[in-house]
Design a protein around this motif. Sequence first.
Motif, PDB file in Angstrom:
ATOM      1  N   UNK A  36      42.008  41.117  60.570  1.00 57.21           N
ATOM      2  CA  UNK A  36      42.091  40.132  61.640  1.00 57.21           C
ATOM      3  C   UNK A  36      40.850  39.240  61.654  1.00 57.21           C
ATOM      4  N   UNK A  37      41.096  37.936  61.629  1.00 58.94           N
ATOM      5  CA  UNK A  37      40.023  36.924  61.639  1.00 58.94           C
ATOM      6  C   UNK A  37      39.076  37.071  60.451  1.00 58.94           C
ATOM      7  N   UNK A  38      39.589  37.569  59.339  1.00 56.81           N
ATOM      8  CA  UNK A  38      38.783  37.741  58.136  1.00 56.81           C
ATOM      9  C   UNK A  38      39.400  36.946  56.985  1.00 56.81           C
ATOM     10  N   UNK A  39      38.563  36.565  56.050  1.00 58.74           N
ATOM     11  CA  UNK A  39      39.007  35.968  54.786  1.00 58.74           C
ATOM     12  C   UNK A  39      38.210  36.649  53.686  1.00 58.74           C
ATOM     13  N   UNK A  40      38.895  37.392  52.822  1.00 58.92           N
ATOM     14  CA  UNK A  40      38.203  38.155  51.790  1.00 58.92           C
ATOM     15  C   UNK A  40      38.906  37.971  50.452  1.00 58.92           C
ATOM     16  N   UNK A  41      38.180  38.174  49.379  1.00 60.87           N
ATOM     17  CA  UNK A  41      38.763  38.072  48.052  1.00 60.87           C
ATOM     18  C   UNK A  41      39.805  39.162  47.821  1.00 60.87           C
ATOM     19  N   UNK A  42      40.864  38.819  47.130  1.00 57.38           N
ATOM     20  CA  UNK A  42      41.916  39.800  46.864  1.00 57.38           C
ATOM     21  C   UNK A  42      41.385  40.986  46.068  1.00 57.38           C
ATOM     22  N   UNK A  43      40.358  40.746  45.244  1.00 56.84           N
ATOM     23  CA  UNK A  43      39.815  41.850  44.448  1.00 56.84           C
ATOM     24  C   UNK A  43      39.217  42.949  45.323  1.00 56.84           C
ATOM     25  N   UNK A  44      38.825  42.605  46.564  1.00 66.70           N
ATOM     26  CA  UNK A  44      38.309  43.629  47.475  1.00 66.70           C
ATOM     27  C   UNK A  44      39.404  44.572  47.953  1.00 66.70           C
ATOM     28  N   UNK A  45      40.654  44.118  47.885  1.00 68.18           N
ATOM     29  CA  UNK A  45      41.782  44.950  48.302  1.00 68.18           C
ATOM     30  C   UNK A  45      42.466  45.609  47.112  1.00 68.18           C
ATOM     31  N   UNK A  46      42.634  44.864  46.046  1.00 73.68           N
ATOM     32  CA  UNK A  46      43.370  45.362  44.883  1.00 73.68           C
ATOM     33  C   UNK A  46      42.462  45.890  43.780  1.00 73.68           C
ATOM     34  N   UNK A  47      41.168  45.687  43.924  1.00 64.16           N
ATOM     35  CA  UNK A  47      40.249  46.169  42.899  1.00 64.16           C
ATOM     36  C   UNK A  47      40.394  45.409  41.590  1.00 64.16           C
ATOM     37  N   UNK A  48      40.328  46.120  40.448  1.00 68.21           N
ATOM     38  CA  UNK A  48      40.374  45.446  39.140  1.00 68.21           C
ATOM     39  C   UNK A  48      41.614  44.584  38.944  1.00 68.21           C
TER      40      UNK A  48
END
Length: 262
Positions: free
Chosen positions: A96-108
């Motif tokens: 919520x109210x965040x914008x993060x790189x997909x690699x932080x969620x999916x890893x490699x």
Amino acid sequence: MSTSVQAPARVPVPVPLRPWVAGAEILSYPAAGHRPIVHLPDGAAALTYCKGRLVVTGPRTRAGYVPAKEVRQAVRIRLRPGHALPVLGVPLSALTDQAIGLDELWGPSGHRLAEELRGLGPGPEPVLRRLRGALLDRADGQRTGELDNAALVYAAARRLGTARPHALPEIARELGVSERHLRTLFTRGTGLNPRLYGRIARVRRALATVTGADGARAAGEAGYYDQSHMGAEFRALMGVSPSAYRAGRLPEPRPCGTPPNA
């Protein structure tokens, strides 16, 4: 969705992705010197590729105003409420109210996908095709329990998002679950509590009619009790009154990544 973004070019969503994806679009941003880009409150998460970055944006509880940038394009895939959790792999309440790189969620795998996108040819179409393929891969093989929960959350979101929303106890009875269980699933699956989700849906409807002269009628069509109710809620989520927004008197723009409540 912004006052200074050209109308999005919507692109078809393949049939197998429609349970997961609410829409896909190409955004064209204007040259510097225009009014700020307005990121509207949103009850859905999205996957956005822009300037070589692949970013997940969680649900947005308040509007964000950022400085106009150089002319560029972005590709955005908006995920259906409830169905983002199985695809992204984390509770939406963490985004919520965040914008993060997909690699932080999916890893490699997220890192490799971003690298692939940067190596594609010019234009947004190859990026869209690769992103749709990646989402299909993630959607395949989801556990039955997660899919059942996603369906419950989405059904509740549809009822809460109407101009005349049902109360949560009524929705829970319709769906055959307890109110407490549905509230827990909803917050985990959308990143918002049911009441806030409904407020965001109302203000997004109000934005479609805020340019009209008849404020009372616009308030009723958006689902507010009256014009005063619309004005208070609009200001709380958009940072300005409907009349100020209509006139272009917007809050001071802030750099991307600034929390909306800061």
